[in-house]
Design an enzyme around this catalytic site. Structure first.
Site, PDB file in Angstrom:
ATOM      1  N   TYR A  55     -13.470  -3.055  10.550  1.00 23.89           N
ATOM      2  CA  TYR A  55     -12.246  -2.476  10.193  1.00 23.89           C
ATOM      3  C   TYR A  55     -11.507  -2.593  11.473  1.00 23.89           C
ATOM      4  O   TYR A  55     -10.358  -3.057  11.680  1.00 23.89           O
ATOM      5  CB  TYR A  55     -12.620  -0.857   9.955  1.00 23.89           C
ATOM      6  CG  TYR A  55     -11.093  -0.151   9.683  1.00 23.89           C
ATOM      7  CD1 TYR A  55     -10.165  -0.351   8.504  1.00 23.89           C
ATOM      8  CD2 TYR A  55     -10.495   0.757  10.862  1.00 23.89           C
ATOM      9  CE1 TYR A  55      -8.982   0.352   8.559  1.00 23.89           C
ATOM     10  CE2 TYR A  55      -9.410   1.434  10.778  1.00 23.89           C
ATOM     11  CZ  TYR A  55      -8.791   1.193   9.708  1.00 23.89           C
ATOM     12  OH  TYR A  55      -7.282   1.912   9.649  1.00 23.89           O
ATOM     13  N   ARG A  63       0.326   5.792  -1.908  1.00 27.90           N
ATOM     14  CA  ARG A  63      -0.162   7.063  -1.437  1.00 27.90           C
ATOM     15  C   ARG A  63      -0.335   7.208   0.046  1.00 27.90           C
ATOM     16  O   ARG A  63      -0.140   5.920   0.841  1.00 27.90           O
ATOM     17  CB  ARG A  63      -1.318   7.238  -2.059  1.00 27.90           C
ATOM     18  CG  ARG A  63      -2.566   6.316  -1.769  1.00 27.90           C
ATOM     19  CD  ARG A  63      -3.911   6.753  -2.615  1.00 27.90           C
ATOM     20  NE  ARG A  63      -4.901   5.521  -1.927  1.00 27.90           N
ATOM     21  CZ  ARG A  63      -6.205   5.612  -2.489  1.00 27.90           C
ATOM     22  NH1 ARG A  63      -6.642   6.632  -3.407  1.00 27.90           N
ATOM     23  NH2 ARG A  63      -6.931   4.888  -2.341  1.00 27.90           N
ATOM     24  N   ALA A  83     -12.062  -4.849  14.197  1.00 23.24           N
ATOM     25  CA  ALA A  83     -11.638  -6.159  14.068  1.00 23.24           C
ATOM     26  C   ALA A  83     -10.352  -6.526  13.361  1.00 23.24           C
ATOM     27  O   ALA A  83      -9.428  -7.423  14.226  1.00 23.24           O
ATOM     28  CB  ALA A  83     -12.754  -7.075  13.610  1.00 23.24           C
ATOM     29  N   GLY A  86       0.811  -1.268  -0.217  1.00 28.88           N
ATOM     30  CA  GLY A  86       0.066   0.023  -0.028  1.00 28.88           C
ATOM     31  C   GLY A  86       0.745   1.273  -0.216  1.00 28.88           C
ATOM     32  O   GLY A  86       0.403   2.235   0.465  1.00 28.88           O
ATOM     33  N   ASP A  88      -1.968  -8.402  -4.805  1.00 31.85           N
ATOM     34  CA  ASP A  88      -3.284  -8.261  -3.956  1.00 31.85           C
ATOM     35  C   ASP A  88      -2.843  -9.231  -2.923  1.00 31.85           C
ATOM     36  O   ASP A  88      -2.873 -10.395  -2.803  1.00 31.85           O
ATOM     37  CB  ASP A  88      -4.282  -9.320  -5.160  1.00 31.85           C
ATOM     38  CG  ASP A  88      -5.735  -9.583  -4.179  1.00 31.85           C
ATOM     39  OD1 ASP A  88      -5.672  -8.942  -2.957  1.00 31.85           O
ATOM     40  OD2 ASP A  88      -6.238 -10.315  -4.676  1.00 31.85           O
ATOM     41  N   LYS A 105      -7.798  -4.851  12.501  1.00 27.09           N
ATOM     42  CA  LYS A 105      -6.863  -3.845  13.047  1.00 27.09           C
ATOM     43  C   LYS A 105      -6.487  -4.461  14.516  1.00 27.09           C
ATOM     44  O   LYS A 105      -5.540  -4.382  15.101  1.00 27.09           O
ATOM     45  CB  LYS A 105      -6.898  -2.507  13.149  1.00 27.09           C
ATOM     46  CG  LYS A 105      -7.069  -1.602  11.795  1.00 27.09           C
ATOM     47  CD  LYS A 105      -6.029  -2.000  11.147  1.00 27.09           C
ATOM     48  CE  LYS A 105      -5.925  -1.057   9.703  1.00 27.09           C
ATOM     49  NZ  LYS A 105      -4.907  -1.357   9.069  1.00 27.09           N
ATOM     50  N   ASN A 144       1.257  -2.265   5.278  1.00 21.23           N
ATOM     51  CA  ASN A 144       0.441  -0.899   5.509  1.00 21.23           C
ATOM     52  C   ASN A 144      -0.823  -0.990   4.645  1.00 21.23           C
ATOM     53  O   ASN A 144      -1.678  -0.266   4.910  1.00 21.23           O
ATOM     54  CB  ASN A 144       1.225   0.034   4.996  1.00 21.23           C
ATOM     55  CG  ASN A 144       0.394   1.351   4.692  1.00 21.23           C
ATOM     56  OD1 ASN A 144       0.174   2.021   5.710  1.00 21.23           O
ATOM     57  ND2 ASN A 144       0.016   1.798   3.406  1.00 21.23           N
TER      58      ASN A 144
END
Length: 252
Positions: free
Chosen positions: A159, A19, A161, A16, A67, A163, A94
């Site tokens: 999200y 950006r 869960a 990732g 992916d 993290k 990331n």
């Protein structure tokens, strides 16, 4: 350049990294001397990003489409970095996505999509990189978690869960690989203006601001600094930890 957090000759894989926080991490690691492999879903823009970062920092920067939710793709990313640079010293997980909504409206696909990229994706990359790191008896793995994974956030059951799962993954893996000179840590950013936070409702942003003792949002470069530290020699005796970069939101 001072001698703090120097990464001359190190090789880092940043998922990732096209950006936002990922780009800030890639830029700082290269400024500190590391060569970089950027993994991202969008290859054309990633190649342009790699060229810009390399020109600015003078290090070698490559890019590859990946992916992370697919193990064969994640493994191919690590193999490509090994082929290009001969080793991988640093992995920064990331890559992340959101699909926010209340659980009553959240679909199974919303859940699977976020967990597959945010949590399974990190596991895939860790699994792919651990063997070469163990052979060289050196490695730094940094997982990008979130304050949402530490405290939870309404409308983010998927999200939060994912993290929170990264925190457990970090601690478990740190115990597995410590004897081989590999450290595994997590950074938990607070609210940082990126593509993932741009679409948050203004009332939510205003409410979150009231919870930040420093009274401002963070910047991607501030998260990158924490990652760079954990990837450096100065952090050699730190493993299994979660470093919050959140302006004091999660102060305990």
């Amino acid at each position: 350049m001072d001698n703090f957090m120097i990464l001359d000759g190190r090789v880092a894989v940043v998922t990732g990294g096209r950006r936002g926080i990922g780009l800030a991490i890639a830029e700082l690691l290269t400024r500190r001397g590391a060569n970089i492999m950027i993994g991202d879903r969008t290859i054309d823009e990633s190649i342009k990003t790699a060229q810009i970062v390399a020109a600015e920092c003078g290090c070698r920067v490559e890019a590859m489409q990946v992916d992370v939710s697919d193990f064969s793709s994640a493994n191919a990313l690590i193999e490509a970095a090994m082929d290009a640079f001969g080793r991988v010293d640093i992995l920064v997980n990331n890559a992340g996505v959101t699909r926010d909504t209340l659980i009553m409206r959240m679909t199974e696909e919303d859940w699977d999509f976020v967990l597959d990229i945010n949590l399974k994706g990190a596991w895939n990359c860790c699994k792919a990189v651990v063997r070469p790191m163990m052979k060289q008896r050196y490695g730094r793995i940094v997982n990008i978690s979130s304050v949402s994974g530490l405290a939870g956030q309404a409308g983010q059951t998927n999200y939060s869960a994912s993290k929170a799962g990264l925190v457990g993954l970090t601690k478990a893996l740190a115990r597995e690989v410590a004897s081989r000179g590999i450290t595994v840590n997590a950074v938990a950013p607070g609210f940082v203006p990126t593509a993932l936070t741009n679409d948050l409702p203004q009332e939510l942003k205003d409410g979150m601001m009231k919870l930040i003792p420093l009274g401002r949002w963070g910047q991607p470069e501030e998260v990158a600094a924490a990652v760079c530290f954990l990837a450096s020699e100065e952090a050699a005796y730190i493993t299994g930890q979660v470093l919050s970069v959140d302006g004091g939101m999660m102060m305990m």
